[in-house]
Design a protein around this motif. Structure first.
Motif, short mmCIF file in Angstrom:
data_model
loop_
_atom_site.label_atom_id
_atom_site.label_comp_id
_atom_site.label_asym_id
_atom_site.label_seq_id
_atom_site.Cartn_x
_atom_site.Cartn_y
_atom_site.Cartn_z
N ALA A 27 10.12 9.76 7.46
CA ALA A 27 8.81 9.45 8.03
C ALA A 27 8.01 10.74 8.22
O ALA A 27 8.57 11.81 8.49
N PRO A 28 6.64 10.70 8.06
CA PRO A 28 5.80 9.51 7.82
C PRO A 28 5.63 9.17 6.35
O PRO A 28 4.86 8.28 6.02
N ARG A 29 6.34 9.90 5.46
CA ARG A 29 6.20 9.61 4.04
C ARG A 29 6.92 8.32 3.64
O ARG A 29 6.74 7.85 2.51
N GLY A 86 -1.07 6.34 3.81
CA GLY A 86 -0.08 5.33 3.46
C GLY A 86 1.23 5.99 3.10
O GLY A 86 1.25 7.11 2.58
N PRO A 87 2.36 5.34 3.36
CA PRO A 87 3.65 5.93 3.00
C PRO A 87 3.78 6.05 1.49
O PRO A 87 3.17 5.29 0.73
N HIS A 88 4.58 6.99 1.06
CA HIS A 88 4.87 7.14 -0.36
C HIS A 88 6.12 6.38 -0.75
O HIS A 88 6.42 6.26 -1.94
N LEU A 89 6.87 5.90 0.25
CA LEU A 89 8.10 5.16 -0.01
C LEU A 89 8.20 3.98 0.95
O LEU A 89 7.98 4.14 2.16
N ARG A 125 8.75 15.60 -5.51
CA ARG A 125 8.14 15.78 -6.83
C ARG A 125 6.85 14.97 -6.99
O ARG A 125 6.32 14.87 -8.10
N GLY A 126 6.36 14.39 -5.92
CA GLY A 126 5.08 13.69 -5.97
C GLY A 126 5.15 12.24 -6.35
O GLY A 126 4.11 11.62 -6.62
N ALA A 127 6.36 11.66 -6.37
CA ALA A 127 6.51 10.26 -6.77
C ALA A 127 6.24 9.33 -5.59
O ALA A 127 6.30 9.73 -4.43
N ILE A 128 5.96 8.09 -5.90
CA ILE A 128 5.86 7.02 -4.90
C ILE A 128 6.70 5.86 -5.38
O ILE A 128 7.00 5.75 -6.58
N GLY A 129 7.12 4.98 -4.43
CA GLY A 129 7.89 3.86 -4.92
C GLY A 129 8.58 3.06 -3.85
O GLY A 129 8.30 3.19 -2.65
N PHE A 130 9.50 2.20 -4.32
CA PHE A 130 10.22 1.25 -3.49
C PHE A 130 11.71 1.41 -3.72
O PHE A 130 12.14 1.71 -4.84
N VAL A 131 12.50 1.16 -2.68
CA VAL A 131 13.94 1.05 -2.82
C VAL A 131 14.38 -0.14 -1.98
O VAL A 131 13.94 -0.31 -0.84
N THR A 132 15.18 -1.02 -2.56
CA THR A 132 15.67 -2.18 -1.82
C THR A 132 17.11 -1.94 -1.37
O THR A 132 17.86 -1.18 -1.99
N THR A 133 17.50 -2.63 -0.31
CA THR A 133 18.88 -2.56 0.17
C THR A 133 19.17 -3.73 1.07
O THR A 133 18.28 -4.26 1.74
N HIS A 151 0.87 -1.18 0.00
CA HIS A 151 0.00 0.00 0.00
C HIS A 151 0.90 1.23 0.00
O HIS A 151 1.66 1.46 0.94
N LEU A 152 0.81 1.99 -1.07
CA LEU A 152 1.57 3.23 -1.21
C LEU A 152 0.64 4.37 -1.57
O LEU A 152 -0.29 4.20 -2.36
#
Length: 610
Positions: free
Chosen positions: A563-565, A429-432, A542-550, A420-421
């Protein structure tokens, strides 16, 4: 949404097995008939040979040969039809065998991989395995024409608008139970693929006029009438002078145009054959009646002034057949006198002027039907997959998926996760999501699962999920960014160049959905942490949402800073009897340990303990 087609069986596997058995039975029956007809033709030929020998010797009248010759001709016609039907049955067998392969998760390598659509510069196609061996395109495509494949490929790499997505969903709902149409179109498409040269056909149809002086057309009509009249006068009175004067005028006017006339006639022969094959596919579609607006509008494009496209093509086919009469030794002289070729050349030019621009549209219509049939077949074969709901853009960038699975992973091995983004307000919901975890734990697969389902959603196809709700989004990824020896670029430079592209996309509408895998893993920990935080903060601004792995635990602090974004989630593993075991379930919070050393030992490396 219209009700489900009652003709759509509930068990795709059983339906395909039954149809495959029927096609095998048909093929076997045609094999037997082929053998019978071959033997009969040989028997009739032998009888004809004996009768010919008797007629040569004078024992029998030559008229005795009429029966065997007629019988042999009739058998040849029948045999040709049987051979064509057997070829169609063989194609149908391959069609349903591949359908069963898709249902049984052994489809990789059985279909068109779409390798010609691979574009290393595309923002997500390579990252999500859209094309190539075992790709999403290979799973989806049942298109048999190159135009149909190109149409489907364009749908995968170019997200459609919300209205178009809904139109495709309604159309595939109507098409998914129409197995006979899908099979017939696939078989016609196979013939089109082997015969049709679409580029040369369109070039001929839309080419510049070959005959430019319109007055010569009227002159040809007048001279033909005069030739017929003076010829009749010659027969009636014996005076041939007027007739030969008309012939002289024909020579003076049209011999200088001979090259242009011959070009107009002969240039149409190849396209006419292509059009004849295309007409077969068009007749299949013209015979159907559709309820959905998209299918109805496509069906309507196959008519010109209420005349079906196949009929229009038939007129061109007749013109080319009439041209062949000129090569008959008896009709040839008559044709020359009445300017037969001149009239046909002008008729072909008139056809091109009236209908040439429609050829491209006919090809496009067949291509779009093939692309829709590909989505409809996928929808029929995966009844448990759901249709995504496209939300209004005013809801803010939103991606809400319940039980998302990867369609390229067999269901028996697939582990589903929910995400959920986004939303209008931060508390929605978080954006990231910062996805941490050890190597091989499922981080990259999660990103690909999200990305592929978003691609399917924006193409108008069902998705591998219990539910998926999302707003219009642009998609970008860094899962498979590579270095380039030819361009002299390192992997790190290729990654930052892609990130710059994504940052530019994030300034536009619709909002960006980014899928960033192991961000800046080619540099040191300090630069990676600083760079990652900066890039992610900029994308969110810039209004984007998404995922980053590490798998670098230090980077999980980015979620706390934003947080909370932003929020942390992770995948974990455990040791069982010396083996590393993964459950591939996404859990809240950052990962708390790494398995790198354990993996090194598992493959036999001599690594000391911490």
């Amino acid at each position: 949404m219209p009700p489900t087609d009652p003709r759509a069986p509930s068990d795709p596997l059983r339906e395909y097995q039954q149809r495959l058995a029927q096609r095998h039975a048909t093929h076997a029956s045609l094999d037997a008939e082929d053998l019978r007809l071959a033997r009969l033709r040989l028997l009739v030929f032998g009888a004809a040979a004996i009768l010919a020998a008797l007629a040569w010797s004078g024992t029998l009248s030559p008229w005795w040969l009429a029966g065997p010759v007629a019988a042999f001709a009739a058998l040849a016609v029948r045999h040709d039809r049987v051979l064509r039907a057997r070829t169609a049955a063989a194609r149908a067998i391959r069609y349903y065998e591949r359908g069963l392969a898709r249902l049984e998760d052994r489809w990789a390598g059985t279909g068109e991989a779409g390798e010609r659509f691979i574009d290393d510069a595309h923002l997500f196609a390579n990252d999500l395995d859209l094309f190539g061996h075992g790709s999403l395109f290979e799973l989806l495509s049942i298109a048999r024409t190159q135009a149909g494949e190109a149409m489907l490929a364009s749908w995968l790499v170019t997200p459609a608008g919300a209205a178009e997505i809904r139109a495709r969903q309604v159309a595939t709902d109507e098409l998914r139970g129409r197995h006979d149409l899908r099979e017939a179109l696939a078989l016609a498409g196979t013939e089109l693929r082997s015969v049709l040269n679409a580029e040369s056909l369109v070039a001929w149809a839309e080419g510049a006029p070959v005959l430019r002086h319109a007055w010569t057309r009227a002159a040809a009509v007048v001279l033909t009438a005069l030739a017929l009249g003076t010829g009749a006068l010659w027969l009636a009175t014996g005076d041939a002078t007027p007739f030969f004067i008309v012939l002289a005028l024909e020579v003076l006017l049209f011999v200088p145009m001979r090259a242009a006339l011959q070009h107009a006639l002969h240039a149409a022969e190849g396209p006419a054959r292509d059009l004849d094959v295309l007409a077969h596919a068009l007749r299949l579609l013209e015979a159907e009646r559709f309820q959905s607006p998209l299918l109805s509008s496509l069906r309507a494009t196959l008519e010109t002034a209420s005349v079906p496209a196949s009929v229009v093509i038939g007129r061109m086919q007749r013109l080319v057949e009439l041209h062949a009469w000129q090569h008959n030794q008896f009709f040839g002289p008559i044709g020359a006198v009445v300017l037969w070729g001149t009239h046909l050349a002008w008729a072909i030019e008139r056809w091109r002027s009236a209908h040439g621009a429609s050829v491209r549209h006919w090809l496009k219509t067949v291509a779009e039907f093939e692309a829709l049939q590909s989505l409809a077949a996928y929808r029929y074969e995966h009844p448990a997959d759901c249709l995504p709901v496209i939300l209004d853009a005013a809801a803010g960038p939103v991606l809400e998926g319940v039980d998302l699975g990867h369609p390229l992973i067999p269901e028996s091995r697939s582990v589903r996760n929910s995400v959920h983004l986004g939303g209008v307000h931060p508390d929605e919901g978080p954006h990231l999501l910062v996805v941490s975890g050890s190597n091989m734990s499922g981080k990259s697969t999660l990103l690909r699962t999200v990305g592929v389902n978003v691609v399917l959603a924006f193409a108008g196809a069902p998705v591998r999920a219990t539910s998926l709700r999302l707003t219009p989004l642009a998609l970008g990824a860094t899962l498979r960014v590579q270095d380039s020896l030819q361009d002299g670029r390192s992997r790190f430079y290729a990654e930052i160049a892609r990130l710059r592209q994504l940052a530019d996309v994030a300034l536009q509408q619709p909002p960006l959905l980014f899928l960033l895998d192991e961000l800046f893993h080619g540099t040191n920990s300090h630069d990676r942490a600083v760079g990652a935080a900066g890039v992610l903060r900029s994308l969110l601004a810039r209004g984007a949402i998404g995922f980053v792995t590490t798998h670098d635990l230090a980077l999980t602090a980015v979620a706390t800073e934003l947080a909370p974004r932003a929020a942390n989630v992770h995948f974990e593993d455990r040791l069982e009897d010396g083996d590393i075991v993964f459950d591939y379930r996404m859990k809240p919070g950052p990962v708390t340990h790494s398995n790198a050393i354990a993996l090194m030992r598992a493959v036999g490396l001599d690594v000391p303990g911490a």
